[in-house]
Enzyme design. Sequence first.
Site, mmCIF file in Angstrom:
data_model
loop_
_atom_site.group_PDB
_atom_site.id
_atom_site.type_symbol
_atom_site.label_atom_id
_atom_site.label_comp_id
_atom_site.label_asym_id
_atom_site.label_seq_id
_atom_site.Cartn_x
_atom_site.Cartn_y
_atom_site.Cartn_z
ATOM 1 C CG ASN A 1 -23.289 -30.889 40.652
ATOM 2 O OD1 ASN A 1 -22.935 -30.964 39.477
ATOM 3 N ND2 ASN A 1 -24.393 -31.493 41.084
ATOM 4 C CD GLU A 2 -27.138 -31.052 37.919
ATOM 5 O OE1 GLU A 2 -28.117 -31.335 38.647
ATOM 6 O OE2 GLU A 2 -26.840 -31.696 36.900
ATOM 7 C CE1 TYR A 48 -26.207 -37.054 32.261
ATOM 8 C CE2 TYR A 48 -27.067 -35.025 33.215
ATOM 9 C CZ TYR A 48 -26.208 -36.111 33.264
ATOM 10 O OH TYR A 48 -25.336 -36.253 34.326
ATOM 11 C CD GLU A 61 -23.578 -34.040 36.241
ATOM 12 O OE1 GLU A 61 -24.710 -34.475 35.909
ATOM 13 O OE2 GLU A 61 -23.276 -33.661 37.396
ATOM 14 C CD GLN A 110 -22.165 -40.907 37.378
ATOM 15 O OE1 GLN A 110 -21.716 -41.755 38.132
ATOM 16 N NE2 GLN A 110 -23.025 -40.001 37.799
#
Length: 519
Positions: free
Chosen positions: A199-200, A266, A323, A372
């Site tokens: 992840n990332e 985001y 995300e 989330q």
Amino acid sequence: MNQIKHGVLALCLLASGGAASAASTADTIGLTIDARKPGAVINKDIYGQFAEHLGTGIYEGMWVGPKSKIPNTKGWRNDVVGALKAMHVPLVRWPGGCFADEYHWKDGIGPREKRPVKVNTNWGGVEESNAVGTHEFFDLVDLLGADAYVNGNLGTGSAQEMSEWVEYLTSDSKSTLANLRRKNGRDKPFKVAYFAIGNEAWGCGGNMTPEHYADLYKNVETFLRAPQQYRPKMIASGGNDNDVSWSEVLSKQLKRQTDGISFHYYTIPTGKWEVKGAATGFPEKEWMSTMSNTLRMEDHIRKNSAAMDKNDPEKKLGLFVDEWGTWYDVEKGTNAGFLFQQNTLRDAVVAALNFNIFHAHADRVRMTNIAQMVNVLQSMIITDKDKMVLTPTYHAFEMYVPFQGAASLPLTLSNNPQYALDGASVPEISASAARGTDGKLYLALVNTNPAQAADVAINVPGQAIKAVKGRVLTAAAMDAHNTFQAPQAIKPAPFSATAVEGKLTVKIPAKAVIVVAVE
């Protein structure tokens, strides 16, 4: 709070009052849906969720343990699970996030009282009891009727560790690991829809270059073996924001070893990580900047899709936005590492705008996961001990359920004005249309203008429209939100409009989300 409640009623009465037949042509926005040319299917997983070991997102928020006085099933709160089931959650990503690259799956199996206690170094430095592990997670997705997306540990893990986890999850043999799963209470293999390798990787997952990550991915994926009927789709950890190099490199090097590439973005009102902006009590300029910044998702998807098209013109690979959502300054008085923020009408509008973007790119975007699910960032639900409240974002997700699995339909907007403020501007109306699995034509409309209603004339060539019926989500205040004291201050209300002399014009309230069936 009473002012908010009364404002909602007033706006909803206005919205459900029928066709706005008196609207002047010059001010009316035209919307034409071509129902004869269905496009890509909107994958149900576009409405996926994300549950990370972060703050009270899992512990307390959803998991209370089987001995809790809070009503639960296998340790999972009945009220939260019931609300999520009503929202038709299709997919849950777990255990992270940044947490995934420090998570060792064997710590989370066997008797809970014997599991090691670790420190969650990413989020708040709190103790991690490992009470929620593999079996508990699959209890949750089974209760929800959802699919599972498991994120493997590339950062501090190994090819062997991930290989053994996949065997434990999916093997139908009599191997030692498969029998260990049976000993721990699960006879048949788990159904794993997706498995991500890291992840990332560009950041908390290892600070790698895409080339280095690609080499590691190819090595690890080689050893993730599973019976064909239980094999998950494999996901490569991609880029974020304006960096398309990850999509370029990974789509070229991994296209025969992966099913998709992830992407993270985001929405931050100020655009600055240091001071992001408040979740409530914000000025209109931050409403505008939030709208403007969230609509950048369209450009990010276009650029990453174009990069992938060079190496994958057949679009066999998915772009998985696993995300996304709003990120504000944490609420005062809360643990900064828990990322708790209030959730308002602004968040519901942001969610709906992103849904419309994802629908428009359904040929490439086949899965997304909002960050989330409970108590963290742009959550669906907020809890406090035995109390629970649904957020405006929850209502947006629930309103859009008819779009899961629907066939997207092309549409055009004409005479669509810009909502403008202090030199910035965004289109006033966003729209998406689809043919649902029930055969009905569904239309979603979002008004980004917080102060001005809009008249929209709907046209479906070859089809006489009689009416639209559905629901609207709006309120008097930009930061209207639900609290434990007023849990229904903002919620969807009925919305309908009827054609007049064969023409249908609807009035969309300011700062509103509408989903209707076109009759």
